[in-house]
Design a protein around this motif. Structure first.
Motif, PDB file in Angstrom:
ATOM      1  N   GLU A 173       0.830  -1.207   0.000  1.00  0.00           N
ATOM      2  CA  GLU A 173       0.000   0.000   0.000  1.00  0.00           C
ATOM      3  C   GLU A 173       0.865   1.258   0.000  1.00  0.00           C
ATOM      4  OE1 GLU A 173      -3.374   0.455  -0.164  1.00  0.00           O
ATOM      5  OE2 GLU A 173      -3.399  -1.679  -0.677  1.00  0.00           O
ATOM      6  N   GLN A 174       1.977   1.221   0.728  1.00  0.00           N
ATOM      7  CA  GLN A 174       2.861   2.390   0.798  1.00  0.00           C
ATOM      8  C   GLN A 174       3.525   2.691  -0.551  1.00  0.00           C
ATOM      9  OE1 GLN A 174       5.585   1.358   3.943  1.00  0.00           O
ATOM     10  NE2 GLN A 174       4.279   2.190   5.570  1.00  0.00           N
ATOM     11  N   SER A 175       3.727   1.660  -1.377  1.00  0.00           N
ATOM     12  CA  SER A 175       4.496   1.837  -2.611  1.00  0.00           C
ATOM     13  C   SER A 175       3.644   1.931  -3.872  1.00  0.00           C
ATOM     14  CB  SER A 175       5.485   0.672  -2.773  1.00  0.00           C
ATOM     15  OG  SER A 175       4.772  -0.543  -2.940  1.00  0.00           O
ATOM     16  N   LYS A 176       2.320   1.702  -3.773  1.00  0.00           N
ATOM     17  CA  LYS A 176       1.511   1.574  -4.989  1.00  0.00           C
ATOM     18  C   LYS A 176       1.428   2.874  -5.786  1.00  0.00           C
ATOM     19  CE  LYS A 176      -3.021   2.331  -2.794  1.00  0.00           C
ATOM     20  NZ  LYS A 176      -4.320   1.671  -2.498  1.00  0.00           N
ATOM     21  N   LYS A 177       1.668   4.024  -5.129  1.00  0.00           N
ATOM     22  CA  LYS A 177       1.659   5.294  -5.851  1.00  0.00           C
ATOM     23  C   LYS A 177       2.849   5.421  -6.799  1.00  0.00           C
ATOM     24  CE  LYS A 177      -0.681   7.982  -2.237  1.00  0.00           C
ATOM     25  NZ  LYS A 177      -0.559   9.141  -1.307  1.00  0.00           N
ATOM     26  N   TYR A 178       3.897   4.665  -6.516  1.00  0.00           N
ATOM     27  CA  TYR A 178       5.158   4.835  -7.262  1.00  0.00           C
ATOM     28  C   TYR A 178       5.462   3.652  -8.176  1.00  0.00           C
ATOM     29  CZ  TYR A 178       5.369   7.913  -3.232  1.00  0.00           C
ATOM     30  OH  TYR A 178       5.059   8.838  -2.268  1.00  0.00           O
ATOM     31  N   ILE A 179       4.832   2.515  -7.930  1.00  0.00           N
ATOM     32  CA  ILE A 179       5.087   1.328  -8.752  1.00  0.00           C
ATOM     33  C   ILE A 179       3.792   0.947  -9.468  1.00  0.00           C
ATOM     34  CG2 ILE A 179       5.751  -1.108  -8.729  1.00  0.00           C
ATOM     35  CD1 ILE A 179       7.393  -0.594  -6.280  1.00  0.00           C
ATOM     36  N   PRO A 180       3.803   0.964 -10.794  1.00  0.00           N
ATOM     37  CA  PRO A 180       2.572   0.662 -11.534  1.00  0.00           C
ATOM     38  C   PRO A 180       2.171  -0.798 -11.474  1.00  0.00           C
ATOM     39  CG  PRO A 180       4.406   0.954 -13.051  1.00  0.00           C
ATOM     40  CD  PRO A 180       4.923   1.298 -11.694  1.00  0.00           C
ATOM     41  N   TYR A 181       3.073  -1.675 -11.041  1.00  0.00           N
ATOM     42  CA  TYR A 181       2.786  -3.111 -11.024  1.00  0.00           C
ATOM     43  C   TYR A 181       2.344  -3.514  -9.627  1.00  0.00           C
ATOM     44  CZ  TYR A 181       5.744  -2.485 -15.082  1.00  0.00           C
ATOM     45  OH  TYR A 181       6.280  -2.028 -16.250  1.00  0.00           O
ATOM     46  N   ARG A 182       1.284  -4.258  -9.581  1.00  0.00           N
ATOM     47  CA  ARG A 182       0.754  -4.704  -8.290  1.00  0.00           C
ATOM     48  C   ARG A 182       1.518  -5.944  -7.825  1.00  0.00           C
ATOM     49  NH1 ARG A 182      -3.401  -4.001  -4.929  1.00  0.00           N
ATOM     50  NH2 ARG A 182      -4.272  -5.784  -3.812  1.00  0.00           N
ATOM     51  N   ILE A 183       2.139  -5.843  -6.668  1.00  0.00           N
ATOM     52  CA  ILE A 183       2.856  -6.979  -6.093  1.00  0.00           C
ATOM     53  C   ILE A 183       1.860  -7.831  -5.310  1.00  0.00           C
ATOM     54  CG2 ILE A 183       4.681  -7.651  -4.478  1.00  0.00           C
ATOM     55  CD1 ILE A 183       6.054  -4.998  -5.129  1.00  0.00           C
ATOM     56  N   ASN A 184       1.944  -9.118  -5.499  1.00  0.00           N
ATOM     57  CA  ASN A 184       1.039 -10.035  -4.809  1.00  0.00           C
ATOM     58  C   ASN A 184       1.529 -10.237  -3.377  1.00  0.00           C
ATOM     59  OD1 ASN A 184      -0.468 -12.184  -3.826  1.00  0.00           O
ATOM     60  ND2 ASN A 184      -0.537 -13.236  -5.806  1.00  0.00           N
ATOM     61  N   TYR A 185       0.945  -9.478  -2.463  1.00  0.00           N
ATOM     62  CA  TYR A 185       1.428  -9.553  -1.072  1.00  0.00           C
ATOM     63  C   TYR A 185       1.054 -10.876  -0.413  1.00  0.00           C
ATOM     64  CZ  TYR A 185      -3.314  -7.800  -0.057  1.00  0.00           C
ATOM     65  OH  TYR A 185      -4.679  -7.609   0.018  1.00  0.00           O
ATOM     66  N   GLU A 186      -0.010 -11.526  -0.874  1.00  0.00           N
ATOM     67  CA  GLU A 186      -0.364 -12.827  -0.317  1.00  0.00           C
ATOM     68  C   GLU A 186       0.706 -13.867  -0.655  1.00  0.00           C
ATOM     69  OE1 GLU A 186      -4.182 -13.629  -1.944  1.00  0.00           O
ATOM     70  OE2 GLU A 186      -5.249 -12.447  -0.437  1.00  0.00           O
ATOM     71  N   HIS A 187       1.194 -13.826  -1.898  1.00  0.00           N
ATOM     72  CA  HIS A 187       2.277 -14.731  -2.303  1.00  0.00           C
ATOM     73  C   HIS A 187       3.538 -14.445  -1.491  1.00  0.00           C
ATOM     74  CE1 HIS A 187       4.912 -17.102  -4.866  1.00  0.00           C
ATOM     75  NE2 HIS A 187       5.684 -16.024  -5.025  1.00  0.00           N
ATOM     76  N   LEU A 188       3.846 -13.174  -1.315  1.00  0.00           N
ATOM     77  CA  LEU A 188       5.028 -12.776  -0.550  1.00  0.00           C
ATOM     78  C   LEU A 188       4.922 -13.274   0.897  1.00  0.00           C
ATOM     79  CD1 LEU A 188       7.687 -11.211  -0.367  1.00  0.00           C
ATOM     80  CD2 LEU A 188       6.368  -9.119  -0.004  1.00  0.00           C
ATOM     81  N   ALA A 189       3.741 -13.173   1.493  1.00  0.00           N
ATOM     82  CA  ALA A 189       3.554 -13.627   2.873  1.00  0.00           C
ATOM     83  C   ALA A 189       3.677 -15.137   2.999  1.00  0.00           C
ATOM     84  CB  ALA A 189       2.195 -13.156   3.391  1.00  0.00           C
ATOM     85  N   ARG A 190       3.118 -15.872   2.008  1.00  0.00           N
ATOM     86  CA  ARG A 190       3.181 -17.334   2.056  1.00  0.00           C
ATOM     87  C   ARG A 190       4.616 -17.837   1.916  1.00  0.00           C
ATOM     88  NH1 ARG A 190      -1.466 -16.976  -1.223  1.00  0.00           N
ATOM     89  NH2 ARG A 190      -0.165 -17.289  -3.083  1.00  0.00           N
ATOM     90  N   GLN A 191       5.414 -17.148   1.116  1.00  0.00           N
ATOM     91  CA  GLN A 191       6.767 -17.602   0.799  1.00  0.00           C
ATOM     92  C   GLN A 191       7.788 -17.262   1.888  1.00  0.00           C
ATOM     93  OE1 GLN A 191       7.879 -19.329  -2.123  1.00  0.00           O
ATOM     94  NE2 GLN A 191       5.667 -19.686  -2.212  1.00  0.00           N
ATOM     95  N   THR A 192       7.383 -16.500   2.900  1.00  0.00           N
ATOM     96  CA  THR A 192       8.359 -16.031   3.903  1.00  0.00           C
ATOM     97  C   THR A 192       8.140 -16.675   5.274  1.00  0.00           C
ATOM     98  OG1 THR A 192       6.929 -14.086   4.226  1.00  0.00           O
ATOM     99  CG2 THR A 192       8.868 -13.811   2.810  1.00  0.00           C
ATOM    100  N   GLU A 193       7.690 -17.915   5.287  1.00  0.00           N
ATOM    101  CA  GLU A 193       7.544 -18.628   6.551  1.00  0.00           C
ATOM    102  C   GLU A 193       8.912 -18.752   7.233  1.00  0.00           C
ATOM    103  OE1 GLU A 193       5.680 -22.808   8.307  1.00  0.00           O
ATOM    104  OE2 GLU A 193       5.755 -22.438   6.140  1.00  0.00           O
ATOM    105  N   LYS A 194       8.951 -18.593   8.552  1.00  0.00           N
ATOM    106  CA  LYS A 194      10.161 -18.638   9.379  1.00  0.00           C
ATOM    107  C   LYS A 194      11.068 -17.410   9.195  1.00  0.00           C
ATOM    108  CE  LYS A 194      10.300 -23.675   9.752  1.00  0.00           C
ATOM    109  NZ  LYS A 194      11.117 -24.902   9.600  1.00  0.00           N
ATOM    110  N   PHE A 195      10.579 -16.414   8.465  1.00  0.00           N
ATOM    111  CA  PHE A 195      11.329 -15.172   8.301  1.00  0.00           C
ATOM    112  C   PHE A 195      10.861 -14.166   9.347  1.00  0.00           C
ATOM    113  CE2 PHE A 195      12.384 -17.184   4.451  1.00  0.00           C
ATOM    114  CZ  PHE A 195      13.380 -16.478   3.786  1.00  0.00           C
TER     115      PHE A 195
END
Length: 493
Positions: free
Chosen positions: A426-448
Motif C-alpha cells: 500500500e505504501q508503494s503503490k503510488k510509485y510502482i505501476p505493477y501490483r505486487i502479490n502480497y499474499e504470495h510474498l507472505a506465504r513464501q516467507t515462513e520462518k522469516f
C-alpha cells in the motif's frame, strides 16, 4: 535563628531525595547549634555525597545561611554566604581556625580540592585534612561539612574519620520547582516552571539552567512553552550522552502488527501505569523489569518504542555496544541510571553483549553484580521501566531471568506477515505501476522475521529500479530464495 526560617528549611528538606536517617542527620546539624545535644555524644563531621549537580552544594549553602555561624570556606565555586572567610589551601583553613569561636568549616568538592600524586592524595594534603578533622573532633565549637562526588579519591583512613555520610539522589519534582522558582521566576511563568519540573526526567540542578538557556536560544530571545518543549526534546543530561534519547514518541500500541501475546503483556503494564492508585490499592506489584527475548528482527525494539509512546515516557536506548567490555563498573552504571531516571523507558538492546559470548549459569560474578544492581528496582518508588532485550534466553540461568517479566517474541505468523506485506504494498503503490502479490510474498516467507522481510522488500525495490519491469511471482520467489533468514547466533559467531 528565626523559627519561621527554620520551619521553611525543614519543610523543603522533607521533600529532598534523602533517606529518613539522612534528613534526621541534617536536623541534628541545625539543632546542635541550638545547644540541644551533649557535645561528647554528638558527631560534628559530615560529608554530602552524590553525582555532580544533585544539589549537595545548594543544600549546604542554604543550611549554612540558616545557621548564621562564621564559615571557613574552601571550594572551586563562588558561593553566597554571610560571615565567610574564603581560603585557597587546606593549610589556610588551619590558620583561620579560632578555638574560641563557633565556626563551620565548609569544603566543597573534595575531588577537586586535593592535590594528587599518581592515584592517591598528596601526603601534605592528607596530613592537613586529618589535622582539620582532629581539630573539629577536639573542639565542640567546630563543625566540618564537606561535599564529594565519589569516594574514589579518598583512602580508607580519610573516609573512616568522617563521622556522618549523607547520600544525595537526583532532585524530586518539588526540589526542581523550588530551584526554578528561586532562580528563574522573573523570566518564566509559574505554570511553565511546573511543566519543566514534571518533564525534566533525570535532570539535576546544572541541567535545568542549561536546558532553559537552550530554550531561550531556540526562541530567539523568548521563553514560550513551545520553546521549552522543543528544548526538552533535544537537551540531554550529561549522563545520557552516548545514548539515544527520544521524547514525544508518537508510535502507539495500535501501530503494532500482530504480536498478540507480547501485546497482552505490555497492555497490562500500560494499565498499571495509567491506574497507579487503583493498582496500589489492589496490591499489584509494579512491573519495572521486562525481558524481551526472541530472534533478531521480531519487533522487540519496535514494541519498546510503542510502549514508551503509549504512556508518554521518553525512551532511553542503550545498545550493547555502549557497554562493551563487560566490566562491573559498566553494569553498575546501568543500574544507577535505572534508579536515577524516573518516568521513562530504559531499553537495553542486545544485552548479551554486556556479558560476551559465554553461556551464563547461576553463579557467575557478572550475573551476580547485575542481580545486585537490579534487586531494588522492584520497589514502587522506582518509576522507570527497564527492558532488557536478548536474542537467546538459554544463555542465562533462572536466578537471572526469574526477576523479569518475560515476554517472548516469535517470528511472525502468516496473518502478521500478510498484514506487514500488505502495508508495504500500500505504501508503494503510488510509485510502482505493477501490483505486487502480497499474499504470495507472505506465504513464501515462513520462518522469516520482519527484518528479513524488510530485506526482501529492499531487494524487490532495487529489482524494480534496475529492471523497470514487472515484479511477478517468479521474481519474488527468486529474491526470497536469495535471502536466508537471520538466526540469533549470527550475532555471536
Amino acid at each position: 535563628m528565626e523559627k519561621a526560617k527554620i520551619n521553611e528549611f525543614f519543610k523543603a528538606l522533607n521533600e529532598y531525595p534523602l533517606g529518613e536517617i539522612d534528613k534526621n542527620n541534617i536536623h541534628f546539624i541545625v539543632e546542635y547549634f541550638q545547644k540541644k545535644y551533649d557535645a561528647e555524644l554528638s558527631s560534628r563531621s559530615f560529608i554530602f555525597t552524590g553525582n555532580p549537580g544533585v544539589g549537595k552544594t545548594y543544600l549546604a549553602e542554604r543550611l549554612l545561611n540558616l545557621l548564621g555561624k562564621e564559615v571557613i570556606y574552601l571550594g572551586c565555586a563562588k558561593i553566597n554566604l554571610n560571615r565567610c572567610a574564603v581560603c585557597s589551601t587546606l593549610k589556610n583553613i588551619l590558620s583561620k581556625i579560632n578555638n574560641n569561636k563557633e565556626q563551620i568549616i565548609f569544603m566543597d568538592d573534595l575531588n577537586y580540592l586535593f592535590d594528587r600524586e599518581e592515584y592517591s592524595v598528596a601526603p601534605q594534603d592528607k596530613r592537613d585534612f586529618m589535622s582539620i578533622l582532629e581539630t573539629v573532633k577536639r573542639n565542640s565549637n567546630k563543625m566540618l561539612l564537606c561535599t564529594i562526588n565519589s569516594y574514589g579519591d579518598l583512602d580508607e583512613q580519610m573516609i573512616d574519620r568522617i563521622e556522618v555520610k549523607i547520600d544525595f539522589d537526583i532532585p524530586t519534582d518539588y526540589n526542581k520547582r523550588s530551584f526554578l522558582k528561586a532562580n528563574f521566576s522573573k523570566h518564566v511563568s509559574a505554570e511553565n516552571l511546573n511543566f519543566i519540573a514534571r518533564n525534566s526526567i533525570g535532570y539535576n540542578y546544572r541541567d535545568l539552567p542549561e536546558m532553559l538557556k537552550l530554550a531561550y536560544r531556540i526562541g530567539n530571545g523568548n521563553l514560550s512553552v513551545e520553546d521549552i518543549r522543543a528544548a526538552l526534546k533535544v537537551y540531554k543530561p550529561t549522563q545520557l550522552y552516548g545514548y539515544r534519547v527520544e521524547n514525544g514518541i508518537t508510535l502507539k500500541l495500535r501501530d503494532i502488527i500482530g504480536k498478540k501475546e507480547p501485546l497482552n503483556h505490555v497492555k497490562r503494564i500500560v494499565q498499571m501505569y495509567r491506574n497507579e492508585r487503583l493498582s496500589k490499592k489492589l496490591g499489584l506489584r509494579r512491573a519495572n523489569l521486562l525481558l524481551f527475548h526472541g530472534p533478531p528482527g521480531t519487533g522487540k525494539t519496535f514494541m519498546a518504542k510503542a510502549l514508551a509512546g503509549e504512556i508518554g515516557f521518553p525512551l532511553i536506548t542503550i545498545g550493547g555496544g555502549n557497554v562493551l567490555g563487560s566490566s562491573f563498573h559498566q553494569i553498575h552504571s546501568i543500574g544507577n541510571m535505572a534508579k536515577r531516571y524516573r518516568n521513562c523507558v530504559i531499553f537495553i538492546d542486545e544485552a548479551e553483549k554486556i556479558f560476551g559470548n559465554a553461556r551464563y549459569g547461576e553463579d557467575t560474578a557478572l550475573i551476580g553484580e547485575f542481580n545486585a544492581q537490579f534487586d531494588c528496582l522492584n520497589d514502587n518508588d522506582i518509576k522507570s521501566i527497564v527492558i532488557l532485550s536478548v536474542n537467546e534466553l538459554s544463555r542465562f540461568g533462572d536466578s537471572f531471568t526469574d526477576r523479569f517479566v518475560q515476554v517472548e517474541f516469535k517470528n511472525p505468523e502468516y496473518e502478521e506477515r500478510l498484514a506487514f506485506c500488505r502495508m508495504k504494498v500500500e505504501q508503494s503503490k503510488k510509485y510502482i505501476p505493477y501490483r505486487i502479490n502480497y499474499e504470495h510474498l507472505a506465504r513464501q516467507t515462513e520462518k522469516f522475521s520482519f527484518r528479513d522481510i524488510e530485506r526482501i522488500w529492499n531487494e524487490l525495490m532495487f529489482y524494480y529500479m534496475e529492471k523497470k519491469g514487472s515484479i511477478n511471482e517468479y521474481a519474488v520467489s527468486s529474491i526470497i530464495n536469495g535471502v536466508k533468514p537471520q538466526e540469533a547466533n549470527v550475532m555471536f559467531g
